[in-house]
Each structure stands twice: as C-alpha cells, then as structure tokens.
Design a protein around this motif. Structure first.
Motif, PDB file in Angstrom:
ATOM      1  N   ARG B  91       0.833  -1.203   0.000  1.00  0.00           N
ATOM      2  CA  ARG B  91       0.000   0.000   0.000  1.00  0.00           C
ATOM      3  C   ARG B  91       0.863   1.247   0.000  1.00  0.00           C
ATOM      4  N   ASN B  92       0.575   2.126  -0.859  1.00  0.00           N
ATOM      5  CA  ASN B  92       1.285   3.399  -0.864  1.00  0.00           C
ATOM      6  C   ASN B  92       0.317   4.565  -1.029  1.00  0.00           C
ATOM      7  N   ALA B  93      -0.935   4.326  -0.737  1.00  0.00           N
ATOM      8  CA  ALA B  93      -1.919   5.400  -0.810  1.00  0.00           C
ATOM      9  C   ALA B  93      -3.191   4.974  -0.088  1.00  0.00           C
ATOM     10  N   HIS B  94      -3.960   5.961   0.314  1.00  0.00           N
ATOM     11  CA  HIS B  94      -5.299   5.720   0.844  1.00  0.00           C
ATOM     12  C   HIS B  94      -6.301   6.155  -0.205  1.00  0.00           C
ATOM     13  N   SER B  95      -7.179   5.257  -0.588  1.00  0.00           N
ATOM     14  CA  SER B  95      -8.209   5.619  -1.552  1.00  0.00           C
ATOM     15  C   SER B  95      -9.581   5.549  -0.920  1.00  0.00           C
ATOM     16  N   SER B  96     -10.425   6.435  -1.349  1.00  0.00           N
ATOM     17  CA  SER B  96     -11.810   6.372  -0.904  1.00  0.00           C
ATOM     18  C   SER B  96     -12.669   7.080  -1.929  1.00  0.00           C
ATOM     19  N   THR B  97     -13.933   6.855  -1.837  1.00  0.00           N
ATOM     20  CA  THR B  97     -14.848   7.470  -2.791  1.00  0.00           C
ATOM     21  C   THR B  97     -15.456   8.721  -2.180  1.00  0.00           C
ATOM     22  N   LEU B  98     -15.330   9.778  -2.928  1.00  0.00           N
ATOM     23  CA  LEU B  98     -15.784  11.086  -2.485  1.00  0.00           C
ATOM     24  C   LEU B  98     -17.120  11.373  -3.148  1.00  0.00           C
ATOM     25  N   THR B  99     -18.130  11.677  -2.358  1.00  0.00           N
ATOM     26  CA  THR B  99     -19.435  11.980  -2.932  1.00  0.00           C
ATOM     27  C   THR B  99     -19.867  13.363  -2.486  1.00  0.00           C
ATOM     28  N   ILE B 100     -20.075  14.223  -3.445  1.00  0.00           N
ATOM     29  CA  ILE B 100     -20.531  15.573  -3.143  1.00  0.00           C
ATOM     30  C   ILE B 100     -21.944  15.714  -3.660  1.00  0.00           C
ATOM     31  N   PRO B 101     -22.909  15.712  -2.750  1.00  0.00           N
ATOM     32  CA  PRO B 101     -24.307  15.732  -3.181  1.00  0.00           C
ATOM     33  C   PRO B 101     -24.765  17.127  -3.559  1.00  0.00           C
ATOM     34  N   VAL B 102     -25.963  17.211  -4.120  1.00  0.00           N
ATOM     35  CA  VAL B 102     -26.609  18.498  -4.343  1.00  0.00           C
ATOM     36  C   VAL B 102     -26.656  19.238  -3.009  1.00  0.00           C
ATOM     37  N   VAL B 103     -26.399  20.525  -3.049  1.00  0.00           N
ATOM     38  CA  VAL B 103     -26.271  21.295  -1.814  1.00  0.00           C
ATOM     39  C   VAL B 103     -27.521  21.191  -0.945  1.00  0.00           C
ATOM     40  N   ARG B 104     -28.655  21.253  -1.598  1.00  0.00           N
ATOM     41  CA  ARG B 104     -29.900  21.215  -0.827  1.00  0.00           C
ATOM     42  C   ARG B 104     -29.995  19.942   0.003  1.00  0.00           C
ATOM     43  N   ARG B 105     -29.652  18.836  -0.612  1.00  0.00           N
ATOM     44  CA  ARG B 105     -29.678  17.559   0.106  1.00  0.00           C
ATOM     45  C   ARG B 105     -28.682  17.551   1.245  1.00  0.00           C
ATOM     46  N   GLU B 106     -27.507  18.095   0.975  1.00  0.00           N
ATOM     47  CA  GLU B 106     -26.442  18.132   1.969  1.00  0.00           C
ATOM     48  C   GLU B 106     -26.945  18.836   3.232  1.00  0.00           C
ATOM     49  N   VAL B 107     -27.685  19.908   3.009  1.00  0.00           N
ATOM     50  CA  VAL B 107     -28.191  20.693   4.142  1.00  0.00           C
ATOM     51  C   VAL B 107     -29.331  19.954   4.839  1.00  0.00           C
ATOM     52  N   THR B 108     -30.296  19.499   4.053  1.00  0.00           N
ATOM     53  CA  THR B 108     -31.453  18.858   4.681  1.00  0.00           C
ATOM     54  C   THR B 108     -31.058  17.541   5.343  1.00  0.00           C
ATOM     55  N   ASP B 109     -30.107  16.843   4.774  1.00  0.00           N
ATOM     56  CA  ASP B 109     -29.658  15.584   5.378  1.00  0.00           C
ATOM     57  C   ASP B 109     -29.028  15.812   6.746  1.00  0.00           C
ATOM     58  N   SER B 110     -28.514  17.014   6.967  1.00  0.00           N
ATOM     59  CA  SER B 110     -27.909  17.290   8.270  1.00  0.00           C
ATOM     60  C   SER B 110     -28.980  17.725   9.271  1.00  0.00           C
ATOM     61  N   GLY B 111     -30.213  17.787   8.826  1.00  0.00           N
ATOM     62  CA  GLY B 111     -31.302  18.131   9.736  1.00  0.00           C
ATOM     63  C   GLY B 111     -31.620  19.611   9.771  1.00  0.00           C
TER      64      GLY B 111
END
Lengths: 257, 257
Positions: B91-111
């Motif tokens: 291993r020579n790196a950390h990989s992960s999947t980055l998901t950037i949702p629609v802003v509205r969802r991002e806000v409402t999902d946080s309550g």
DNA sequence: AAGTGGTCTAGACCACCGC
DNA sequence: CGGTGGTCTAGACCACTTG
C-alpha cells in the motif's frame, strides 16, 4: 475510464499513440450505453430494455451485457430493481475517487525534492482534540515535517496505538516518516478521512512558516483494525499551493487516428 | 459542524439488525480473503494461490473466486499479472470514494432547513480566474447563496456555457439553484473536481458573513460534455463548520448474534 | 513455451417485488 | 403469480508475460 487522482494511480489503459487497442465486447457495450445516456437516447428516469433484449441486440451472451451494466451501476448512472427493470438514475451527486498517496510520493511525483524532519516523538500523548478514541491504550505521539524543495509542505501530527503496533515504540522515525512506515507495515480494516480548512494556530504557523490565522488545508485520518484504533493523524498543508484534484471520465477518449 | 458528505465503499450491504442476511459465495470468499490479508496470513507482497486452487479450496467455480478477487483489485489490495499471478499489493496510498451531493440535500440531510437566494445572473461573464476554457462561447454568469438554518452555508459562483445549454438562458434561477438544475437536466461525460483552502476575499466574506482573510473551503468543478465545457463552478464554504468526510470499510462488520 | 489471469458463453436456478 | 435482475457453473478460448 475510472476515477483517478492526478497524483498517481495510473489509469489502467495506457494508450500507445497510433495503436488501436483491442476493445472487449463488454467495453464496447458499456461505451455505447454511456453514449446513449449522454445523448439522452435513454433520458434520465427512462427504462432500458431487458438484459436479454440487449444481449440479442449486441449479439453477446447475457453475462456480457450484465458486466457492462454493473460498472454503470457502480458509477451511479443506472439503477436496477428486480421486477422493475433498469432505469437511468436521476443524478443528485457528483462522485469521484479520492487518492491520497504517501507524502513522499506526492512530493516527488510533482517533480520536487522531498525532505523530512522529525520534530518530536514521545510516549503518552493524549488524543489530539477528541476523547475516548484510544480507551486508555499506551500511545506514541509523533510530530514531523515534510518538505518540498526545502520548503515546508506538510505538518504531520500523529498518535499511534502501541497496543496494536508495539513495534512503533522502538522504530526510529528520524529517517522514515510514520506516514510511510505505517502504511506499509500495518494492516487496517477501516479508514475515516476528513478534509477541512482551518486558520493556522501557533504550531502550524511556526512549522509551516506561514502567518498565524492564514488558511491551512487539513486532512485528518483515523485508521482502525477490527475495532481498535491504530492511528489518528492530522496533516496540515499551507493552503497556498496545495489542492486535491480528482478527475472522472465517464467515456473513454477515442484515439485521433 | 454537521455538514458532511459521507460515502462508504467496500461494504455496500445495508444490514438489518437481528436479521442474518444470506451471504453469497463470492461475499464469503471476499471476506475470508480480506481477513487473510488483514491478519497477514497473506502478507503484503506475497503471492496467492492460483484461481483454480482457491476455487477448489472454497468449493466453488473459478468464476466465483474471480468475482471476489476483482473487487479486491478495485480496492487496490491485490495486484494481478498474467503469468506472475496474484500478489498482495504494497500500500502506498489511501483511496476512498468522495461523494458531493446536491447542496440542498447536503443541508437537509444534516437536519437543517435549506434556504436559497439568487444574487446575480447576467450574460457575458468571463472565465473566473483562468482563460481559454470556453473558447469564446456565450456564457451565463450566476452567483447565488445557499443557506442552512438561515445562516450562509455556501457561495456558488458559476459560469454556464450557453452554446451547450441554451435552455439555461431562459431558466428562472430565483427558485431553483443552478447546482440542482444542471445536475438533473444536463448530461456530462467528464468532471474535474479541485478541493482547496483559501483566505476569504471581499465577496466571499461579505456573502458568507465571515471576516476577510478567514479560511474558506473551496470546491471547484469543471464539467465537460465531449470536448465542450458545460460549466465551471466555485463553491465556497466558511471553514468553520464545514468538512468533507469519507469512510471506507474493507471488512463487513459481523452482526452481534 | 507454458502458465497465468482475462473474456465469453449457454444455461440453470434463485430471490425479490411489482402487477 | 410471473418477470426481472442476481448468482453460479463448467468449460472454451484468448492474450499477456515471465522464466
């Protein structure tokens, strides 16, 4: 064709100029489906033909068309349900794969010369700014600095759980960074990465040679093995000149003949 | 500090508590191999048995063991070469999947409650701080603000290529944000995302209601369709209270019986 | 040249879930 | 219930690449 970070992690299709590479059936089908989605032949929300119909259309076995579709599902472009069939997904997010390489590679890949300096290493540190993480385990606290062409590039502030990684106690971190040592030596089962911007505190501004309160880009990472914390790290970059770039290409670029 | 986008990868099976879900053969095999890697039964760099041998050991067809291995290759844990066989990757790196949702969802999902306000929309803007991108195409320049519980959450500064998206010229962006409208309406074939930290300029500090030069987290995104630029956007968040989180679980958590 | 992974097939059966 | 996607098999053949 998949998502990749610019730094490393070669795309698996290194194209030779003037060499038309053999395309497999499933790749051709995937590309064709991608085009139909992009050009709205299959608009968002619409249903696709069944696997068997597509298999017949493309003249392949069902398994081959399945393989193409699976990748599109992974990319979030298609949604499938058992009896309902396959639909083009309504997009509500951008996804890409983030790859954060070992710092040394990150620096050398950019063409700069890598430098490293250990700042401090002592036993018995406390969890950085949170609590309860290591549940009283013996800890090793390490601070070090990564340099790019002699300039401060990244400040690494790390806790290592000596209950999980006892070898770390006798390891000499004056030559090899814990970043690199841990990644190669220690297995892990789960990683949580946080990206944020912060105003530089005294320590960060001193070591990174930037004005206090100027912006820094911080990557925090928690690594676990099973349910034990392995390490917790904060990596701070001077904001100027640091960014993370990811690129996603849904459709392969055809070679100019 | 509730705002975040979470995505996991490698453990796509949502588990019901107290419900032992049927595990497919390839899942069992993948998990078993993951354990052998984690526990260094197969240490980094070592070679695995051939597909046929593993198929025999697990009592399945070769295709099934292949399916399990493919996923481990995608995760970067295994490397395969035709004649050389399969090895555990260093291993020579950390990989992960980055998901950037629609802003509205991002806000409402946080309550929180989502709010939106259009600041300006005019034709003929110039590329923000770079040049040559849109090659003289007619542009629409939009600025707008996304709110979370009434507080400024994100400043969106966007250019849209009207040659590719002529509908945007007559679209009313006072109710729906271009972020959301574009994502759902307009197809794209390639996306380039850049994450960075910056010191707030006058515009950012005014609209985000933060002190000038205080840190902001900036997400820039270029979207192309074929070889044409579709849109170029800068999304600025006040650094305090914004972060991006990704989580990767290599191994499924077994249910407590 | 031989051995490994990579592709593809034809078909069987299963499991979910909308009609 | 029936139709769809999901899993699995047994085997053929291909293509890469290393010893």
């Amino acid at each position: 064709m998949h998502n990749m970070s610019i730094h490393n992690r070669g795309c698996q299709s290194p194209r030779q100029p003037n060499v038309r590479q053999r395309m497999h059936a499933y790749e051709k089908i995937r590309t064709e489906m991608l085009q139909r989605i992009s050009q709205q032949v299959w608009p968002a929300g619409s249903s696709l033909p069944h696997e068997e119909q597509l298999a017949e259309e493309f003249g392949v076995a069902r398994g081959t068309v399945r393989r193409a579709m699976e990748q599109l599902v992974d990319q979030g472009l298609l949604e499938r349900k058992r009896k309902a069939g396959t639909k083009v997904a309504a997009r509500n997010a951008h996804s890409s794969t983030l790859t954060i390489p070992v710092v040394r590679r990150e620096v050398t890949d950019s063409g700069a010369e890598y430098g490293y300096s250990l700042l401090s290493a002592r036993k018995g540190g406390r969890p950085l700014d949170r609590s309860g993480y290591f549940a009283g385990a013996p800890l090793l606290h390490i601070c070090c600095l990564h340099l790019s062409d002699g300039r401060p590039y990244q400040l690494e502030d790390r806790l290592i759980n000596l209950a999980v990684v006892p070898e770390a106690e006798v390891q000499d971190f004056s030559e090899i960074s814990p970043n690199e040592w841990l990644l190669q030596k220690v297995p892990y089962s789960s990683v949580c990465t946080t990206l944020k911007a912060e105003a530089a505190d005294a320590k960060q501004s001193r070591h990174l040679q930037i004005a206090q309160h100027s912006p820094v880009f911080v990557i925090e990472r928690q690594t676990r093995l099973d349910k034990q914390q392995v390490t917790l790290v904060r990596m701070s970059h001077p904001a100027a000149g640091f960014s993370i770039i990811t690129q996603t290409n849904w459709i392969d670029i055809p070679d100019p003949e």
